[in-house]
Design an enzyme around this catalytic site. Structure first.
Site, PDB file in Angstrom:
ATOM      1  CE  LYS A 107      -1.943   2.725   2.940  1.00  0.00           C
ATOM      2  NZ  LYS A 107      -1.999   3.990   2.141  1.00  0.00           N
ATOM      3  CD  GLU A 158       9.923  12.792  11.814  1.00  0.00           C
ATOM      4  OE1 GLU A 158      10.820  12.258  11.150  1.00  0.00           O
ATOM      5  OE2 GLU A 158       8.884  12.196  12.167  1.00  0.00           O
TER       6      GLU A 158
END
Length: 507
Positions: A205, A411
């Protein structure tokens, strides 16, 4: 001044080649059981060129029913298809054939990667496509080198009974592989290569933002001659297709690369069926500059560590720690390098850095920069988006940051460097480790003794010395702490896709 002008003038994205334009017109389909099939789902996902903000294609948002069909095809291929009885040398040959087809179609794949992800076609050519080709060739060699061992036992049986004991490695089975949008083709190879070499079957995917090269790769898989059901490709959203794959009882393992937050959700969901799970997640990698380092080498290396791929790299060197003796030189040098980077669309050969992958990601990165400003960080360069419909963010350097700031703790996944000075080299390991992540780190120094003392103190899966972001297929790659678990590449990756069986035979 010229560099700043270059950043504010964004060129027009050139038209795609005829081959790519034709590919973009394809009707949305799923690759299941070796065929392109109509989806059960009627939902579609828009695919956008990040350089223009315009839709260039659409793909299926695969439903649970589509996942059921893909799992059934994969299970049939693993449990009773020709793949199960194929010799390791035959699997090796198929992987080599696939790599040859990737090489043959390098230009087309690089162009697709560029207009879908935003990176330059040049970088996609020399890094993404070339790396994908070479990774499949590297992993092909492991197909014929899986091995077990024999050993002596210390158990007692009836008088006269002896035992022969040995171990064997067997493929884990049906693997759901969910890959991110920053290196779509290369990440697909990182997952497919070792899984296929060990005899597993795969349901890939791709990220919903960047499905195009995965779909083109599926065509090459079919052309290479892989048996039906060995590789299946489902497009779709994480909360629909991805969630259905992770929860499916017919899936034996989930391999995921992406954000730490999504990795945690996958790990929790997989516990319901006790699937094998490997996670390669986020990072906040430190770049540590000791006072004796060569400044020119550091400036170029630190700039590349954060601005490569527009900072959309899990192990990007996002936190710069420079000793107070060299801090100003390093920050000024990296800021000048950042200001000289030419922004533009990926198909323009003059472009050095393309846009971010999506409007959502652009707004996320700009939000972090604004957060840094409000908390007192000094913007040395960049800090904004140029006037353009594309999803650009100027390469940014923030100084005067503090450890508690969001830009330091979290992040960002964009071209934003946060710079901090340090006084005592004995304390730098604690500063570098002050993060929930532990994916990568780099040390810049010509003092071998200082480097050797520091390396064991850094809590990260990879520590580079006088370089950053260099990843080799033979070098295990993965993270400590919340950067995930399991190791990609090399001999270590075989553990992710095999089960170890012990056999005890009495005679």
């Amino acid at each position: 001044m010229n560099a700043l002008i270059a950043q504010s003038q964004i060129a027009t994205q050139p038209e795609p080649s005829a081959a790519v334009a034709q590919f973009l017109k394809r009707a949305p389909r799923l690759f299941i059981g070796g065929e392109w099939v109509e989806a059960k789902s009627k939902e579609r996902i828009s695919v956008v060129d990040p350089a223009t903000g315009r839709e260039i294609a659409s793909v299926v948002d695969a439903s649970a029913a589509d996942v059921d069909r893909a799992v059934a095809a994969a299970r049939a291929a693993f449990d009773k298809g020709p793949w199960r009885d194929m010799l390791p040398s035959d699997r090796q040959a198929l992987l080599w054939k696939l790599s040859d087809l990737i090489e043959k179609h390098t230009d087309e794949l690089a162009e697709l990667e560029s207009i879908n992800n935003g990176k330059t076609k040049f970088m996609a050519t020399v890094v993404d496509v070339a790396g994908t080709r070479d990774y499949f060739r590297y992993m092909a060699g492991w197909a014929t080198k899986l091995e077990g061992s024999t050993f002596e036992t210390s158990i007692h049986g009836p008088p006269g009974m002896k035992f022969q004991t040995y171990t064997a490695r067997e493929p884990v089975g049906v693997v759901a592989q969910i890959v991110p949008w920053n290196f779509p083709l290369a990440m697909a190879a990182w997952k497919l290569g070792p899984a296929l070499a060990t005899g597993c079957v795969c349901i890939l995917k791709p990220a919903e933002q960047t499905p195009l090269t995965a779909l083109r790769l599926a065509e090459l898989v079919a052309e290479a001659g892989f048996p039906p059901g060995v590789v299946n490709v489902l497009t779709g959203l994480g909360e629909t297709t991805g969630a259905a794959l992770v929860a499916h009882p017919g899936v034996d393992k989930v391999a995921f690369t992406g954000s730490t937050s999504v990795g945690k959700l996958i790990n929790k969901s997989a516990t319901d069926t006790l699937k094998r799970v490997s996670l390669e997640l986020g990072g906040k990698s430190p770049v540590i500059v000791l006072p004796d380092a060569d400044i020119n080498t550091v400036i170029g290396g630190a700039a590349n560590a954060i601005f490569f791929n527009a900072g959309q790299v899990c192990c990007a060197g996002t936190r710069l720690f420079a000793h107070k003796k060299v801090f100003d030189q390093v920050v000024d040098g990296v800021s000048a390098a950042a200001a000289s980077i030419r922004l533009g669309p990926g198909l323009d050969p003059k472009t050095v850095m393309g846009p971010l992958v999506s409007r959502e990601q652009q707004e996320r990165v700009l939000g972090y920069i604004e957060s840094g400003r409000k908390e007192g960080a000094q913007v040395m360069t960049g800090g904004e988006a140029p006037a353009s419909p594309g999803f650009y963010v100027k390469p940014t350097v923030l100084a005067n940051v503090r450890p508690e700031m969001k830009v330091v703790r979290e992040e960002i996944f964009g071209p934003v460097l946060v710079a901090q000075r340090f006084d005592d080299s004995d304390d730098i390991a604690a500063l570098a480790n002050d993060t929930p992540f532990g994916l990568g780190a780099s040390i810049w120094s010509n003092d071998l003794r200082a480097v050797q003392r520091l390396v064991p103190k850094i809590r990260a899966g990879t520590v580079w010395v006088n370089c950053h972001n260099f990843v080799d297929p033979n070098m295990p790659f993965g993270g400590f702490k919340q950067s995930g678990f399991g190791r990609e590449h090399g001999r270590a990756v075989l553990d992710l896709y095999t089960e170890l069986k012990s056999v005890c035979m009495a005679y």
